[in-house]
Write an enzyme that holds these catalytic residues in place. Structure first.
Site, PDB file in Angstrom:
ATOM      1  NE  ARG A  97      -2.437  -5.881   6.928  1.00  0.00           N
ATOM      2  CZ  ARG A  97      -3.482  -6.557   6.479  1.00  0.00           C
ATOM      3  NH1 ARG A  97      -3.923  -7.613   7.150  1.00  0.00           N
ATOM      4  NH2 ARG A  97      -4.097  -6.197   5.374  1.00  0.00           N
ATOM      5  CE1 TYR A 106      -9.561  -2.661   0.175  1.00  0.00           C
ATOM      6  CE2 TYR A 106      -8.635  -0.745  -0.904  1.00  0.00           C
ATOM      7  CZ  TYR A 106      -8.474  -1.892  -0.157  1.00  0.00           C
ATOM      8  OH  TYR A 106      -7.219  -2.263   0.270  1.00  0.00           O
ATOM      9  CE  LYS A 120      -4.009  -2.094   2.289  1.00  0.00           C
ATOM     10  NZ  LYS A 120      -5.046  -1.912   3.326  1.00  0.00           N
ATOM     11  NE  ARG A 147      -7.273 -13.301   5.118  1.00  0.00           N
ATOM     12  CZ  ARG A 147      -7.757 -12.069   4.985  1.00  0.00           C
ATOM     13  NH1 ARG A 147      -7.580 -11.416   3.855  1.00  0.00           N
ATOM     14  NH2 ARG A 147      -8.393 -11.487   5.969  1.00  0.00           N
ATOM     15  CG  PHE A 188     -13.381   1.508   7.135  1.00  0.00           C
ATOM     16  CD1 PHE A 188     -12.878   0.950   5.965  1.00  0.00           C
ATOM     17  CD2 PHE A 188     -14.150   0.705   7.963  1.00  0.00           C
ATOM     18  CE1 PHE A 188     -13.152  -0.356   5.614  1.00  0.00           C
ATOM     19  CE2 PHE A 188     -14.441  -0.616   7.618  1.00  0.00           C
ATOM     20  CZ  PHE A 188     -13.930  -1.145   6.437  1.00  0.00           C
ATOM     21  CG  HIS A 196      -5.638  -5.849  -0.160  1.00  0.00           C
ATOM     22  ND1 HIS A 196      -6.822  -5.856   0.536  1.00  0.00           N
ATOM     23  CD2 HIS A 196      -5.847  -6.624  -1.265  1.00  0.00           C
ATOM     24  CE1 HIS A 196      -7.714  -6.592  -0.127  1.00  0.00           C
ATOM     25  NE2 HIS A 196      -7.136  -7.063  -1.219  1.00  0.00           N
ATOM     26  CG  ASN A 246      -3.767  -2.396   6.699  1.00  0.00           C
ATOM     27  OD1 ASN A 246      -3.652  -1.915   5.583  1.00  0.00           O
ATOM     28  ND2 ASN A 246      -4.735  -3.219   7.028  1.00  0.00           N
ATOM     29  CD  GLU A 253      -9.256  -8.644  -3.793  1.00  0.00           C
ATOM     30  OE1 GLU A 253      -8.107  -8.975  -3.420  1.00  0.00           O
ATOM     31  OE2 GLU A 253     -10.159  -8.364  -2.975  1.00  0.00           O
ATOM     32  CB  THR A 272      -7.186  -6.039   9.442  1.00  0.00           C
ATOM     33  OG1 THR A 272      -7.599  -7.162   8.650  1.00  0.00           O
ATOM     34  CG2 THR A 272      -7.529  -4.756   8.716  1.00  0.00           C
TER      35      THR A 272
END
Ligand code: CMP
Length: 138
Positions: A103, A50, A10, A86, A58, A116, A113, A127, A92
């Site tokens: 993270r 998203y 990100k 993950r 948010f 993704h 964070n 995606e 998250t």
């Protein structure tokens, strides 16, 4: 494509110059990189990506952040890729992320964070297709 997942480094992590360190961690964890590019999303592209979060409190902040600078989008390959990625990312909320996760090391808040990852094989396919054409996947 069940051994593929989709990941983003990100804008916060790219701004901090951590994209190289994160890519190294991905390779060290045994992922193959089938697609990778640096992009700067428009607000509309971020909203589309998203869309499942549209209407949440948010959402605006998330789309502002994701279009605030360049990010690295990736198609990652590994057996059980969705879970493996993950697990490497961690929770998250970085305050809840385990030691050794990306993270824990690179994220500063639940909004910023660092990375993704897709939450299912079905979403991984959606995606990947959002950002990559077939020709861009090796
Ligand atoms: P990500 O895995 O990219 O998917 C949705 C993102 O929304 C999530 O990571 C967070 O960075 C962001 N986000 C911001 N605030 C929240 C929140 N309160 N709960 C969940 N996700 C949030």
């Amino acid at each position: 494509m069940s051994n593929l997942t989709f990941g983003i480094i990100k804008p916060d992590a790219v701004r901090a110059g951590k994209q190289g360190a994160i890519i190294q961690r991905i390779l060290d964890a045994g992922f193959g990189i089938r697609g990778m590019k640096l992009i700067h999303q428009t607000r509309k592209q971020a909203e589309g990506f998203y869309v499942v979060h549209a209407g949440k409190g948010f959402f605006d902040e998330l789309c502002d952040f994701m279009s605030s600078g360049p990010c690295v989008v990736m198609a990652l390959e590994k057996d059980g890729a969705v879970k493996a990625w993950r697990d490497l990312m961690g929770a998250t909320n970085p305050a809840e992320a385990a030691e050794g996760t990306l993270r824990k090391e690179f994220a500063t808040s639940i909004g910023e964070n660092a990375v993704h990852g897709s939450d299912s094989e079905e979403n991984a396919q959606i995606e990947i297709a959002y950002f990559f054409s077939k020709l861009e996947l090796v």
